[in-house]
Design a protein around this motif. Structure first.
Motif, PDB file in Angstrom:
ATOM      1  N   UNK A   1      -4.637   5.928  -1.689  1.00  0.00           N
ATOM      2  CA  UNK A   1      -3.905   4.731  -1.270  1.00  0.00           C
ATOM      3  C   UNK A   1      -3.921   3.766  -2.446  1.00  0.00           C
ATOM      4  N   UNK A   2      -2.762   3.535  -3.030  1.00  0.00           N
ATOM      5  CA  UNK A   2      -2.659   2.657  -4.195  1.00  0.00           C
ATOM      6  C   UNK A   2      -2.109   1.312  -3.770  1.00  0.00           C
ATOM      7  N   UNK A   3      -2.852   0.276  -4.118  1.00  0.00           N
ATOM      8  CA  UNK A   3      -2.484  -1.083  -3.733  1.00  0.00           C
ATOM      9  C   UNK A   3      -1.841  -1.817  -4.896  1.00  0.00           C
TER      10      UNK A   3
ATOM     11  N   UNK B   1       0.844  -1.198   0.000  1.00  0.00           N
ATOM     12  CA  UNK B   1       0.000   0.000   0.000  1.00  0.00           C
ATOM     13  C   UNK B   1       0.875   1.243   0.000  1.00  0.00           C
ATOM     14  N   UNK B   2       0.621   2.141  -0.936  1.00  0.00           N
ATOM     15  CA  UNK B   2       1.381   3.369  -1.062  1.00  0.00           C
ATOM     16  C   UNK B   2       0.427   4.546  -0.977  1.00  0.00           C
ATOM     17  N   UNK B   3       0.633   5.404   0.011  1.00  0.00           N
ATOM     18  CA  UNK B   3      -0.251   6.532   0.234  1.00  0.00           C
ATOM     19  C   UNK B   3       0.277   7.810  -0.393  1.00  0.00           C
ATOM     20  N   UNK B   4      -0.660   8.702  -0.726  1.00  0.00           N
ATOM     21  CA  UNK B   4      -0.302  10.041  -1.174  1.00  0.00           C
ATOM     22  C   UNK B   4      -1.390  11.002  -0.729  1.00  0.00           C
ATOM     23  N   UNK B   5      -1.059  12.287  -0.783  1.00  0.00           N
ATOM     24  CA  UNK B   5      -1.989  13.302  -0.315  1.00  0.00           C
ATOM     25  C   UNK B   5      -1.625  13.759   1.079  1.00  0.00           C
ATOM     26  N   UNK B   6      -2.516  14.470   1.698  1.00  0.00           N
ATOM     27  CA  UNK B   6      -2.261  15.012   3.022  1.00  0.00           C
ATOM     28  C   UNK B   6      -1.666  16.403   2.937  1.00  0.00           C
TER      29      UNK B   6
ATOM     30  N   UNK C   1      -7.628   1.220 -11.027  1.00  0.00           N
ATOM     31  CA  UNK C   1      -6.396   1.911 -10.654  1.00  0.00           C
ATOM     32  C   UNK C   1      -5.785   1.319  -9.380  1.00  0.00           C
ATOM     33  N   UNK C   2      -6.500   0.395  -8.752  1.00  0.00           N
ATOM     34  CA  UNK C   2      -6.022  -0.169  -7.500  1.00  0.00           C
ATOM     35  C   UNK C   2      -5.911   0.870  -6.407  1.00  0.00           C
ATOM     36  N   UNK C   3      -6.770   1.856  -6.441  1.00  0.00           N
ATOM     37  CA  UNK C   3      -6.641   2.995  -5.545  1.00  0.00           C
ATOM     38  C   UNK C   3      -7.912   3.214  -4.742  1.00  0.00           C
TER      39      UNK C   3
END
Length: 123
Positions: free
Chosen positions: A22-24, A4-9, A75-77
């Motif tokens: 969150x891209x899986x 799991x790779x997160x982005x944003x915030x 997108x796995x997101x």
């Protein structure tokens, strides 16, 4: 195995909006996807969960009506749209994955976690 790779915030003012992603990767399609948060000195708190189909979603009461969890399996997101943010929403936010739609509010039941992303809301 699921990664799991997160982005944003980031840092915003009260009343503003933010969207976390969150891209899986790996074999994620059968997993329940959730968002948690953890403020300093507090336990990790469940926010929302979704199935990849979107047919099942669940929110904790404190964010219902302000936050929306959604998913795009192509997108796995998984996303967390956060509106009308309040200073008490300030925390590190985590996405997580588990295999079954049981005990979804219990962080100890999750198999995989994202790296966490800071959300800071100023008054």
């Amino acid at each position: 195995q699921v990664q799991l790779e997160q982005s944003g915030g980031g840092s915003v003012q009260a009343g503003d909006s933010l969207k976390l992603s969150c891209t899986a990767s790996g074999h994620f399609s059968s997993y329940v996807m959730s968002w948690f948060r953890q403020a300093p000195g507090k336990e990790r708190e469940f926010i929302a969960a979704t199935s990849w189909s979107g047919r099942m979603t669940y929110y904790t009461h404190s964010v219902e009506g302000r936050f929306t969890i959604s998913s795009d399996i192509s997108k796995g997101t998984v996303y967390l749209q956060m509106n009308s943010l309040k200073p008490e929403d300030t925390a590190v936010y985590y996405c997580a994955a588990k295999q079954r739609w049981v005990e979804i509010m219990a962080p100890g039941q999750y198999d995989y976690w994202g790296q966490g992303t800071q959300v800071t809301v100023s008054s």
